[in-house]
Design a protein around this motif. Structure first.
Motif, PDB file in Angstrom:
ATOM      1  N   LYS A   1     -42.619   8.156 102.707  1.00  0.00           N
ATOM      2  CA  LYS A   1     -42.375   9.599 102.670  1.00  0.00           C
ATOM      3  C   LYS A   1     -43.593  10.412 103.107  1.00  0.00           C
ATOM      4  CE  LYS A   1     -40.837  13.351  99.651  1.00  0.00           C
ATOM      5  NZ  LYS A   1     -40.864  14.239 100.786  1.00  0.00           N
TER       6      LYS A   1
ATOM      7  N   ASP B   1     -43.638  12.944 106.325  1.00  0.00           N
ATOM      8  CA  ASP B   1     -44.000  14.362 106.210  1.00  0.00           C
ATOM      9  C   ASP B   1     -45.166  14.719 107.128  1.00  0.00           C
ATOM     10  OD1 ASP B   1     -41.982  14.663 104.356  1.00  0.00           O
ATOM     11  OD2 ASP B   1     -43.321  14.592 102.609  1.00  0.00           O
ATOM     12  N   GLU B   2     -46.152  13.839 107.206  1.00  0.00           N
ATOM     13  CA  GLU B   2     -47.310  14.071 108.072  1.00  0.00           C
ATOM     14  C   GLU B   2     -46.885  14.165 109.540  1.00  0.00           C
ATOM     15  OE1 GLU B   2     -51.244  11.592 109.576  1.00  0.00           O
ATOM     16  OE2 GLU B   2     -50.395  11.114 107.612  1.00  0.00           O
TER      17      GLU B   2
ATOM     18  N   ALA C   1     -43.920  14.919 110.608  1.00  0.00           N
ATOM     19  CA  ALA C   1     -43.097  16.124 110.770  1.00  0.00           C
ATOM     20  C   ALA C   1     -43.982  17.327 111.101  1.00  0.00           C
ATOM     21  CB  ALA C   1     -42.288  16.388 109.509  1.00  0.00           C
TER      22      ALA C   1
ATOM     23  N   ALA D   1     -35.747  14.730 109.516  1.00  0.00           N
ATOM     24  CA  ALA D   1     -37.062  15.064 108.965  1.00  0.00           C
ATOM     25  C   ALA D   1     -37.983  15.667 110.027  1.00  0.00           C
ATOM     26  CB  ALA D   1     -37.707  13.822 108.353  1.00  0.00           C
ATOM     27  N   TRP D   2     -37.913  15.167 111.245  1.00  0.00           N
ATOM     28  CA  TRP D   2     -38.840  15.582 112.297  1.00  0.00           C
ATOM     29  C   TRP D   2     -38.261  16.645 113.221  1.00  0.00           C
ATOM     30  CZ3 TRP D   2     -40.180   9.837 113.662  1.00  0.00           C
ATOM     31  CH2 TRP D   2     -40.989   9.304 112.656  1.00  0.00           C
TER      32      TRP D   2
END
Length: 138
Positions: A86, A90-91, A93, A121-122
């Motif tokens: 996760k 997130d990084e 994204a 997510a991206w």
């Protein structure tokens, strides 16, 4: 950001002009430790992650993608939902948003569920190793 279009065989439709698709190329690799492995942590005959990433960038450029960033992503284990953890999702994204990329190329096999989750997510299309090779020869 507009989703990438696909043809009847579910392949990406290339952009009209070369270099118009902005992409990030990721080289995920498992951090391995074990007695059967050499000093490098790789099995005999296994290619180095950096060499695999270099090849992935070259193949991405061969299908007329403008590679704006590429990097290795060490992972402890493959996650069923997203392949990556996760925090790393997130990084990436944030990077994808700041660089305004259309596509993220993963130099690994990604399941349809993982692909869907990463695309959400991206907010970018995800192309795995098999898809990239099919696109190259398609």
């Amino acid at each position: 950001m507009e989703p990438r279009r696909r043809d009847s065989r579910n392949r990406l439709i290339r952009a009209a002009s070369p270099g118009s698709g902005r992409a990030i190329v990721l080289g995920p690799y498992l951090r391995r430790h074990g007695a059967a492995r050499g000093r490098s942590g790789r099995a005999p005959g296994e290619r180095a992650p950096a060499a695999r990433l270099e090849e992935a960038v070259g193949l991405a450029r061969a299908i007329d993608l403008h590679v704006v960033q590429a990097g290795l992503v060490p992972i402890a284990e493959i996650r069923p939902a997203t392949y990556l953890g996760k925090g790393k999702v997130d990084e990436i994204a944030g990077i994808a948003k700041s660089l305004e990329v259309d596509l993220v190329v993963m130099d690994c096999p990604v399941s349809p569920v993982q692909q869907r989750n990463l695309e959400k997510a991206w907010n970018a299309k995800v192309l795995d190793r098999t898809g990239r090779i099919l696109e190259l020869f398609g």
